[in-house]
Enzyme design. Sequence first.
Site, mmCIF file in Angstrom:
data_model
loop_
_atom_site.group_PDB
_atom_site.id
_atom_site.type_symbol
_atom_site.label_atom_id
_atom_site.label_comp_id
_atom_site.label_asym_id
_atom_site.label_seq_id
_atom_site.Cartn_x
_atom_site.Cartn_y
_atom_site.Cartn_z
ATOM 1 N N GLN A 190 0.896 -1.633 0.394
ATOM 2 C CA GLN A 190 0.090 0.092 -0.118
ATOM 3 C C GLN A 190 0.840 1.435 -0.205
ATOM 4 O O GLN A 190 1.560 1.364 0.254
ATOM 5 C CB GLN A 190 -1.004 -0.526 0.909
ATOM 6 C CG GLN A 190 -2.020 1.296 1.353
ATOM 7 C CD GLN A 190 -0.979 2.036 2.446
ATOM 8 O OE1 GLN A 190 0.293 1.724 2.547
ATOM 9 N NE2 GLN A 190 -1.705 3.240 2.503
ATOM 10 N N THR B 276 -3.883 4.738 -1.456
ATOM 11 C CA THR B 276 -5.263 5.309 -1.278
ATOM 12 C C THR B 276 -5.182 6.414 -1.103
ATOM 13 O O THR B 276 -4.057 7.739 -1.113
ATOM 14 C CB THR B 276 -4.556 4.922 0.593
ATOM 15 O OG1 THR B 276 -3.792 3.829 1.580
ATOM 16 C CG2 THR B 276 -4.800 5.409 1.552
ATOM 17 N N ARG C 288 -5.828 12.096 16.415
ATOM 18 C CA ARG C 288 -6.878 10.873 17.315
ATOM 19 C C ARG C 288 -6.586 11.407 18.302
ATOM 20 O O ARG C 288 -5.198 10.857 19.039
ATOM 21 C CB ARG C 288 -6.452 9.545 16.512
ATOM 22 C CG ARG C 288 -6.619 9.997 15.237
ATOM 23 C CD ARG C 288 -6.202 8.130 14.774
ATOM 24 N NE ARG C 288 -5.839 8.322 13.342
ATOM 25 C CZ ARG C 288 -5.050 8.139 12.606
ATOM 26 N NH1 ARG C 288 -4.067 7.593 13.126
ATOM 27 N NH2 ARG C 288 -5.125 7.375 11.607
ATOM 28 N N LYS D 181 -7.668 2.048 -2.909
ATOM 29 C CA LYS D 181 -8.357 1.697 -1.691
ATOM 30 C C LYS D 181 -8.833 3.226 -1.197
ATOM 31 O O LYS D 181 -8.101 4.663 -1.474
ATOM 32 C CB LYS D 181 -7.056 1.561 -1.001
ATOM 33 C CG LYS D 181 -7.878 1.273 0.797
ATOM 34 C CD LYS D 181 -6.332 0.782 1.911
ATOM 35 C CE LYS D 181 -6.896 0.378 3.384
ATOM 36 N NZ LYS D 181 -7.909 1.546 3.602
ATOM 37 N N HIS E 83 -11.697 3.792 5.550
ATOM 38 C CA HIS E 83 -10.199 4.074 6.347
ATOM 39 C C HIS E 83 -10.189 3.435 8.375
ATOM 40 O O HIS E 83 -10.274 4.218 8.861
ATOM 41 C CB HIS E 83 -9.541 5.248 6.393
ATOM 42 C CG HIS E 83 -8.120 5.668 6.931
ATOM 43 N ND1 HIS E 83 -7.487 5.778 5.323
ATOM 44 C CD2 HIS E 83 -7.561 5.888 7.205
ATOM 45 C CE1 HIS E 83 -5.884 5.465 5.805
ATOM 46 N NE2 HIS E 83 -5.853 5.563 7.278
ATOM 47 N N ARG F 270 -11.052 6.352 11.066
ATOM 48 C CA ARG F 270 -9.952 6.403 11.501
ATOM 49 C C ARG F 270 -9.644 7.652 10.908
ATOM 50 O O ARG F 270 -8.394 9.076 11.486
ATOM 51 C CB ARG F 270 -8.501 5.622 11.887
ATOM 52 C CG ARG F 270 -8.738 4.599 12.308
ATOM 53 C CD ARG F 270 -7.641 3.434 12.416
ATOM 54 N NE ARG F 270 -6.405 4.019 12.474
ATOM 55 C CZ ARG F 270 -5.849 4.209 14.103
ATOM 56 N NH1 ARG F 270 -5.913 3.935 14.869
ATOM 57 N NH2 ARG F 270 -4.488 4.840 14.032
#
Length: 410
Positions: A150, A180, A189, A278, A302, A305
């Site tokens: 990825q 991605t 976060r 993605k 995702h 997130r």
Amino acid sequence: MHDVIKKPALAAPPRNKRFAELFRRFPTIGHLRAHARKHAPRFAFEYMDGGAGADTGIAHNWAALDAVELVPRYGVTTKLPPIDIELFGRHYSAPFGVAPMGGPSIVWPGADVLLAKAAQQARVPYTLGLVGGATIEEIAEVAGDVFWFQLYRCAKNDHAIGFDLVKRAEAAGVHVLLLTLDVPVRTTRSREVVVGLGGAGLFRPGPRMIWDILSSPRWALAMYRNGQPRFANIRHYAPAGASLNQVIEFARTEMGGAFSWVEVARYRDRWKGPLVVKGVLHPADAEQAIRLGVDGVVVSNHGGRQIEALPAAVDCLPAVVKAAGKRATVLMDSGIRSGTDVVRALALGASAAFAGKAFLWSLGALGPDGPGHVLDLLADETQAALGQIGAQTPSDAAKVVIRHPGALHF
């Protein structure tokens, strides 16, 4: 675009030798999560378990999957069905795989290699994330038969790093390249910030983190053996002798933004193998990607997130499947916690489903034994769920009657 090599059905993958013992203690992935909460270092659990905002995006993914109901048909077969599948011309033992994860070595030092080895043994796709803790070349040594990679957007100097990573992936024998799309900006976060990870994977041991490490001797021993968490593929391009946090800061300057469609076309020209994008939720984005020649799309938010306001991936899946038709392979991630969730995704038209948090919880709970146990659980649960609804193959799941109250209609 890629010819499928027809092979006989694979026998069941070799089971983790400790499966029976572990199954008595951890019969579901939920049990692994609960154990990880109690036994992993706090910073590791907050990293593996958390998402954007108040985690409502994660909860929404789970609730949306739980709302999908499958109507079984009986009198068809009494045998457990095979669960092997074809993806991009290769044969795999099950319709699920390991999703790319950023920084799994924060959860358990050396995690990337453990995940790759477990996937190789189980013969399911393993996707190394760009910001993982092992290099492309290291993973090629241990998971050469199932290796996907990825890539995030690294656009400085006309994509010098991005295009070099593509060359390295080709040389290492990577089978599928994922671009991605769904990280156009950085987000914070809060659970990571509170435990000292800086909201972007920065590893800043403070007194509480040091106490957590000392209170988790197995984690501390794993770090002693494998070294502190690292961004291995990015380190390759950072200044010599850079510390972990300097490598992360370097990555921040090199990575950023979402791939434009022009850039996707450029990577399509450079990468001759199967190319997947993605992070697709809107069918029009799937249409655009397919027009550019991609071979597959991953329906994903995702994992909740990045931002908690997105629809659940499973609720967007049917519309993307319809848009793709037979022109591209549709995969799904975000919220997969069981083989039943895998079968829900298959029933809605995905060719396979990928899990991420389930593997992180397993590492937090069991360390090196965790990934293999999750793969065993998913295989057993997927086979049982298919048999329960009367499906004789994974593709038969798409023939069942479905009630999907949250499905989005565009």
